[in-house]
Write an enzyme that holds these catalytic residues in place. Structure first.
Site, short mmCIF file in Angstrom:
data_model
loop_
_atom_site.label_atom_id
_atom_site.label_comp_id
_atom_site.label_asym_id
_atom_site.label_seq_id
_atom_site.Cartn_x
_atom_site.Cartn_y
_atom_site.Cartn_z
N ARG A 133 -31.50 69.60 -78.09
CA ARG A 133 -30.93 68.89 -79.23
C ARG A 133 -29.42 68.75 -79.04
O ARG A 133 -28.78 69.68 -78.51
CB ARG A 133 -31.18 69.63 -80.56
CG ARG A 133 -32.62 69.90 -80.88
CD ARG A 133 -33.42 68.65 -81.13
NE ARG A 133 -32.87 67.81 -82.19
CZ ARG A 133 -33.31 66.57 -82.44
NH1 ARG A 133 -34.25 66.03 -81.69
NH2 ARG A 133 -32.78 65.88 -83.42
N LEU A 168 -25.77 68.94 -80.37
CA LEU A 168 -25.19 69.80 -81.39
C LEU A 168 -23.97 69.15 -82.03
O LEU A 168 -23.21 68.45 -81.35
CB LEU A 168 -24.80 71.13 -80.76
CG LEU A 168 -25.97 71.89 -80.11
CD1 LEU A 168 -25.46 73.00 -79.20
CD2 LEU A 168 -26.90 72.44 -81.17
N ASN A 176 -24.46 77.11 -71.64
CA ASN A 176 -25.58 76.18 -71.43
C ASN A 176 -25.86 76.10 -69.94
O ASN A 176 -24.97 76.34 -69.12
CB ASN A 176 -25.20 74.79 -71.94
CG ASN A 176 -26.31 73.77 -71.76
OD1 ASN A 176 -27.47 74.05 -72.04
ND2 ASN A 176 -25.97 72.58 -71.27
N HIS A 225 -27.21 73.22 -67.25
CA HIS A 225 -27.52 71.80 -67.13
C HIS A 225 -28.01 71.53 -65.70
O HIS A 225 -27.40 72.01 -64.74
CB HIS A 225 -26.27 70.96 -67.43
CG HIS A 225 -26.53 69.49 -67.33
ND1 HIS A 225 -27.21 68.78 -68.31
CD2 HIS A 225 -26.26 68.60 -66.36
CE1 HIS A 225 -27.33 67.53 -67.95
NE2 HIS A 225 -26.75 67.37 -66.76
N THR A 254 -18.71 72.92 -75.03
CA THR A 254 -17.63 72.32 -75.80
C THR A 254 -18.21 71.08 -76.49
O THR A 254 -19.33 70.67 -76.16
CB THR A 254 -16.46 71.92 -74.86
OG1 THR A 254 -16.98 71.06 -73.84
CG2 THR A 254 -15.80 73.13 -74.24
N ASP A 294 -22.46 68.20 -72.19
CA ASP A 294 -22.55 68.55 -70.77
C ASP A 294 -21.19 68.58 -70.07
O ASP A 294 -21.04 68.18 -68.92
CB ASP A 294 -23.51 67.60 -70.03
CG ASP A 294 -24.92 67.66 -70.60
OD1 ASP A 294 -25.30 68.75 -71.10
OD2 ASP A 294 -25.64 66.65 -70.56
N GLU A 319 -31.93 77.98 -60.79
CA GLU A 319 -31.43 78.23 -62.15
C GLU A 319 -31.71 79.67 -62.56
O GLU A 319 -30.90 80.32 -63.22
CB GLU A 319 -32.09 77.27 -63.15
CG GLU A 319 -31.72 75.82 -62.95
CD GLU A 319 -32.33 74.90 -64.02
OE1 GLU A 319 -32.42 75.29 -65.18
OE2 GLU A 319 -32.73 73.77 -63.65
#
Ligand code: GAR
Length: 221
Positions: free
Chosen positions: A91, A93, A107, A109, A141, A145, A174
């Site tokens: 989602r 933000l 996060n 990515h 931030t 991304d 990851e």
């Protein structure tokens, strides 16, 4: 002991890797809760099996992003988080939500940012003809991304790679870089200076998952 709250939308394999590393490496932290915006997210089952409280905040039940983000913030803050981890949370933000967790939200990515923000990153990488692809752990931030880069993992693109094959190989990468970055955070080892993230004491902030026949210079050995 730091509290980590992890947000997921689906499988939750990155969440799983973080939970397992937190337990097995005895981090000075605990995963206090897993929040999902989808009640059917498969990752919720793993969390429940591990005795981690789960919360579902279904975005479809809220009139707009602000109402959804406010509900999420209340649910997250109930667990007094030191760190919020986005692990396949799909989602967008609101700036107010991001600001509330400034400096304490990470996060992952699936691209080597700043290349290929947004969706369908593996397709974007193949279409661009890049020879190295990867994933990035970064502070969140308001700009999607973007944000200071904590760690990157890269792999070589193979002839015949498809978005699916790239995604599968990258996922293993990851699962190495995200737990490592989260561990640095909970150990208070990250410093951000002029938008650049440093680890103290220094450690490589990159990981290479090159295929077996690639030499270090990319030339078959
Ligand atoms: C991961 O590949 C992650 O990088 C990506 O979603 C996948 C989630 O997998 N995240 C994004 O695309 C965020 N924009 P997981 O649910 O098995 O961890």
């Amino acid at each position: 002991m730091k509290n980590i709250v992890i947000l997921i939308s689906g499988r939750g394999t990155n969440m799983e890797a973080i939970v397992r590393a937190c337990e097995s490496e005895r981090w000075p932290a605990r995963v206090a809760a897993i929040l999902s915006n989808r009640a059917d997210a498969p990752g919720l089952q793993f969390a429940a099996e591990h005795g981690i409280p789960t919360v579902v905040i279904d975005h479809q039940h809220y009139p707009d992003r602000t109402a959804f983000d406010t509900a999420m913030r209340d649910a997250i803050d109930a667990h007094a988080p030191d760190l919020v981890v986005l692990a396949g949370f799909m989602r967008i933000l609101t700036p107010a939500f991001v600001d509330h967790y400034a400096g304490r939200m990470l996060n992952i990515h699936p691209s080597l940012l700043p290349s290929f923000p947004g969706l369908r990153t593996h397709r974007q990488a193949l279409d661009a003809g890049v020879k190295l692809h990867g994933a990035t752990v970064h502070f969140v931030t308001p700009e999607l991304d973007h944000g200071p880069i904590v760690m990157q993992g890269a792999l070589d693109v193979l002839p015949g790679d498809t978005p699916e094959s790239l995604a599968e190989r990258l996922l293993a990468c990851e699962h190495i870089i995200y737990p490592r970055a989260v561990r640095w955070f909970v150990e208070n080892r990250l410093r951000v200076q002029d938008g650049i993230v440093h680890v103290h004491p220094a450690e490589p902030q990159w990981f290479l998952a090159l295929s077996a026949n690639a030499g270090v210079a990319g030339i078959p050995s």
